[in-house]
Motif scaffolding. Structure first.
Motif, PDB file in Angstrom:
ATOM      1  N   ASP A   1       0.398  -0.807  -0.458  1.00 12.26           N
ATOM      2  CA  ASP A   1       0.653   0.143   0.101  1.00 12.26           C
ATOM      3  C   ASP A   1       0.517   1.320   0.122  1.00 12.26           C
ATOM      4  N   GLY A   2       0.520   2.152  -0.555  1.00 11.15           N
ATOM      5  CA  GLY A   2       1.023   3.588  -0.149  1.00 11.15           C
ATOM      6  C   GLY A   2       0.128   4.932   0.137  1.00 11.15           C
ATOM      7  N   GLY A   3      -0.573   4.482   0.773  1.00 11.18           N
ATOM      8  CA  GLY A   3      -1.640   5.894   1.302  1.00 11.18           C
ATOM      9  C   GLY A   3      -2.246   6.688   0.467  1.00 11.18           C
TER      10      GLY A   3
ATOM     11  N   ILE B   1       0.703   4.576  -7.092  1.00  9.16           N
ATOM     12  CA  ILE B   1       1.428   5.114  -8.630  1.00  9.16           C
ATOM     13  C   ILE B   1       1.983   6.586  -8.722  1.00  9.16           C
ATOM     14  N   ALA B   2       2.847   7.181  -7.846  1.00  9.60           N
ATOM     15  CA  ALA B   2       4.034   7.556  -7.849  1.00  9.60           C
ATOM     16  C   ALA B   2       5.237   6.864  -8.177  1.00  9.60           C
ATOM     17  N   VAL B   3       5.284   5.880  -7.293  1.00 10.31           N
ATOM     18  CA  VAL B   3       6.011   4.779  -6.566  1.00 10.31           C
ATOM     19  C   VAL B   3       5.958   3.893  -8.318  1.00 10.31           C
ATOM     20  N   LEU B   4       4.922   3.626  -8.484  1.00 13.03           N
ATOM     21  CA  LEU B   4       5.664   2.950 -10.130  1.00 13.03           C
ATOM     22  C   LEU B   4       6.027   3.979 -10.517  1.00 13.03           C
ATOM     23  N   GLU B   5       5.830   5.577 -11.045  1.00 12.43           N
ATOM     24  CA  GLU B   5       6.521   6.798 -11.712  1.00 12.43           C
ATOM     25  C   GLU B   5       7.962   6.478 -12.113  1.00 12.43           C
ATOM     26  N   ASN B   6       8.176   6.688 -10.543  1.00 14.42           N
ATOM     27  CA  ASN B   6       9.327   6.799 -10.431  1.00 14.42           C
ATOM     28  C   ASN B   6      10.660   5.744  -9.908  1.00 14.42           C
TER      29      ASN B   6
ATOM     30  N   ASP C   1      -6.130   4.857 -12.033  1.00 20.54           N
ATOM     31  CA  ASP C   1      -4.669   5.420 -12.531  1.00 20.54           C
ATOM     32  C   ASP C   1      -3.508   4.416 -12.672  1.00 20.54           C
ATOM     33  N   LEU C   2      -3.833   4.037 -11.559  1.00 20.17           N
ATOM     34  CA  LEU C   2      -3.195   2.571 -10.466  1.00 20.17           C
ATOM     35  C   LEU C   2      -3.102   1.616 -12.388  1.00 20.17           C
ATOM     36  N   LEU C   3      -4.097   0.868 -12.941  1.00 20.87           N
ATOM     37  CA  LEU C   3      -3.366   0.119 -13.908  1.00 20.87           C
ATOM     38  C   LEU C   3      -2.747   0.978 -14.751  1.00 20.87           C
ATOM     39  N   THR C   4      -2.998   1.676 -14.651  1.00 25.47           N
ATOM     40  CA  THR C   4      -2.140   2.244 -16.272  1.00 25.47           C
ATOM     41  C   THR C   4      -0.340   2.600 -15.906  1.00 25.47           C
ATOM     42  N   ALA C   5      -0.788   3.215 -14.518  1.00 24.68           N
ATOM     43  CA  ALA C   5       0.974   2.827 -13.950  1.00 24.68           C
ATOM     44  C   ALA C   5       1.536   1.470 -13.791  1.00 24.68           C
ATOM     45  N   VAL C   6       0.818   0.656 -13.801  1.00 24.08           N
ATOM     46  CA  VAL C   6       1.391  -0.738 -13.865  1.00 24.08           C
ATOM     47  C   VAL C   6       1.306  -1.391 -15.415  1.00 24.08           C
TER      48      VAL C   6
END
Ligand SMILES: [Zn+2]
Length: 298
Positions: free
Chosen positions: A70-72, A109-114, A134-139
């Motif tokens: 999880d990421g808050g 999402i930020a973690v996946l992007e960075n 957006d999470l699925l897109t980032a994945v």
């Protein structure tokens, strides 16, 4: 006179001895308290990161791998990135989004992007929110496919035993009950991270786990809500420590006082992110050390 001089020398000697012990103690403490960089090489470190009302847990294994559960909320993304960078993390081996609510997946999402992320687990349930989309897109943008989190699936980390113990079923009424619940064991210490699993899921874990739900440390389900931490589940886990992740003066009244009373009655020591900030457990497999600090550390 000779006697008095002898006493004086004794006092001086004892004084030096105490000073020596004190200095050694300070030295050890200092070494153990590199605030903001919590991982001792060769040890398991579990950071319950203070992300306000939400969950985010970073696990650093003794062999240097990392798992983020999880990421808050999305607005916590920057803070989370800062915490991860302070740990010298350059990739996340395993990411788990326990369930699609924004207070759990937003910051991922930020973690996946960075960061480079090797593997992402989500339970098999969808949600119509833009955060989930957006999470699925980032994945997908990482070139990853989602792996399904479900009871009985082992998580591929070396040197620790890590397995999903929920969700057991696939027809729950509440999204919370689809929460991926992780059980992690290292040496003779074990942890259970409940996401927002409620009583119905707890019952399913009890009936499917063959009684093996013992954990020294329990990340209490659903921010300490009375919907979770049912008596049979708490008895089976029989934790020494409970961690409640919640925001100061949150809208839900979390943690509920029934849960706090229940844990107190069972003699469980409670840590709360709203009161303690970040809560960090580290273990060599035999003992547990607990530190708390505010902010991102460093
Ligand atoms: Zn939640």
């Amino acid at each position: 006179m000779a006697k008095r001089r002898f006493s004086l020398i004794s006092i001086l000697l004892i004084g030096c001895l105490f000073l020596g012990v004190y200095v050694a103690g300070v030295g050890a403490d200092h070494e153990d308290n590199l605030v903001g960089q919590v991982n001792d090489r060769g040890k398991l470190t579990v950071s319950f990161i203070d992300v306000g009302q939400g969950d985010s847990i970073l696990i650093q294994t003794p062999l240097g791998q990392s798992m983020l559960i999880d990421g808050g909320e999305r607005g916590q993304g920057e803070r989370l990135l800062e915490y991860l960078r302070k740990q010298g993390i350059d990739k996340i081996d395993i990411m788990v989004g326990t369930h699609p609510h924004s207070d759990h997946i937003g910051g991922l999402i930020a973690v996946l992007e960075n960061f480079r992320v090797e593997k992402v687990y989500l339970p098999k349930v969808t949600h119509t929110s833009s955060t989930f989309r957006d999470l699925l897109t980032a994945v997908k943008n990482q070139g990853l496919k989602v792996s399904t989190a479900k009871a009985g699936t082992a998580i591929p980390l070396e040197g620790v035993d890590t397995v999903f113990i929920a969700p057991v079923g696939d027809t729950y009424g509440s999204l919370n009950n689809y929460s991926a619940v992780v059980q992690l064991a290292y040496g003779n210490k074990s942890f259970i991270f409940c996401g927002d699993a409620e009583e119905e899921s707890e019952q399913d874990m009890l009936s499917s786990s063959q009684g093996d739900l013992k954990a020294e440390v329990l990340k209490v389900g659903h921010h300490g809500s009375s919907t979770s931490t049912s008596d049979p589940f708490l008895n089976a886990a029989a934790p020494q420590y409970a961690v409640i992740m919640c925001g100061t003066d949150n809208d839900y009244g979390h943690p509920h006082k029934e849960t706090i009373e229940k844990l107190n009655q069972a003699g469980v020591k409670i840590y709360r992110t709203d009161e303690n900030g970040n809560i960090v457990f580290s273990s060599d497999g035999n003992s547990l050390k607990i530190e708390t600090f505010r902010g991102s550390g460093g």
